[in-house]
Design a protein around this motif. Sequence first.
Motif, PDB file in Angstrom:
ATOM      1  N   LEU A  11       0.838  -1.183   0.000  1.00 18.18           N
ATOM      2  CA  LEU A  11       0.000   0.000   0.000  1.00 18.18           C
ATOM      3  C   LEU A  11       0.884   1.248   0.000  1.00 18.18           C
ATOM      4  N   GLU A  20     -11.755   4.215   0.876  1.00 16.33           N
ATOM      5  CA  GLU A  20     -11.434   3.186  -0.121  1.00 16.33           C
ATOM      6  C   GLU A  20     -12.451   2.052  -0.115  1.00 16.33           C
ATOM      7  N   GLN A  73      -5.341  -6.013   0.453  1.00 17.39           N
ATOM      8  CA  GLN A  73      -4.870  -4.887   1.250  1.00 17.39           C
ATOM      9  C   GLN A  73      -4.281  -5.380   2.573  1.00 17.39           C
ATOM     10  N   LEU A  82      -8.874   1.086   5.615  1.00 11.23           N
ATOM     11  CA  LEU A  82      -9.550   0.985   4.323  1.00 11.23           C
ATOM     12  C   LEU A  82     -10.929   1.635   4.395  1.00 11.23           C
TER      13      LEU A  82
END
Length: 298
Positions: free
Chosen positions: A14, A257, A68, A252
């Motif tokens: 990330l 996101e 992620q 997240l």
Amino acid sequence: MGKSHMSVLMGAVLAGLTWPAWGQDSATLDRIAATATIRIGQRVSSVPFSYYSDDRRVIGYSQDIMMQIVAAVRDQLKLPALTISLAPITSQNWIPLLINGNLDMECSSTSHTVDREKKVAFSNTIFVIGTRLLTRADAGIRDFADLAQKQVVVTAGTTAERALHRFNEEHGIGMTILAVKEHDLAFQELQAGRAAAFVMDDALLYGARAEAPRPEDWIVTGTPLTREAYACTMRRDDPAFKALVDAAIARLMTSGEARALYDKWFTQPIPPNGMNLDWPISAAQAALYAAPNDRPIE
């Protein structure tokens, strides 16, 4: 479950994110660091959460979240590369595979329940669903009471199966309940006319409907038997690993996101055939993104 695994090299992290040093021992992180491999269990027909694309890659909303998490693990351990070993799982085998150490985590469409907490650990919630039914639009079925004396199909080993048996017993409506191994097989039974309805989590039912040749022939309906929270799962007694996973999910969600992932998988055309679930975000899901938590809904 077959013993074959799909291994993919994770070569990116990330961008711009840093992760805290947990300062705690983690058997899971120690094993991942020693082998440079993380072992993930995935469903292969849970559209749009975790399913096979045409080229047999696992894709979906949960898969994107899992990637992620994997990036956060790689960054935390400062590994130059991290191999992802993906193994197909079912509702019947995912808990034993976690407990016996064959998997490090599972992230697909698993409901967080108090009973399951006795066996595995759950991450922050990734999705909120209701248990409803899928049926033909012209069948005249609008709620569970309309299924009296009819055959109904459900995926074996799921919380939906337990809720359906409980409803049948408490209301005495005489349903015949057919349990099959996977969600796609359940929808096949419905399409073939061997069941009047397919009972499952509404998100998965919308996914099944979107895959049909004529989605307009099918409706998702019924007062929810239960409302549940989906989460990723891990072995118990590894708080450092859970903390890393929870932090990745929380970031997240609060960054926006996760909302973009929702729009990607639930309101726009998705692989393999450009199907669209056309399912606007619920108030409960929006509230989850604003305030991540790891509580079951019971």
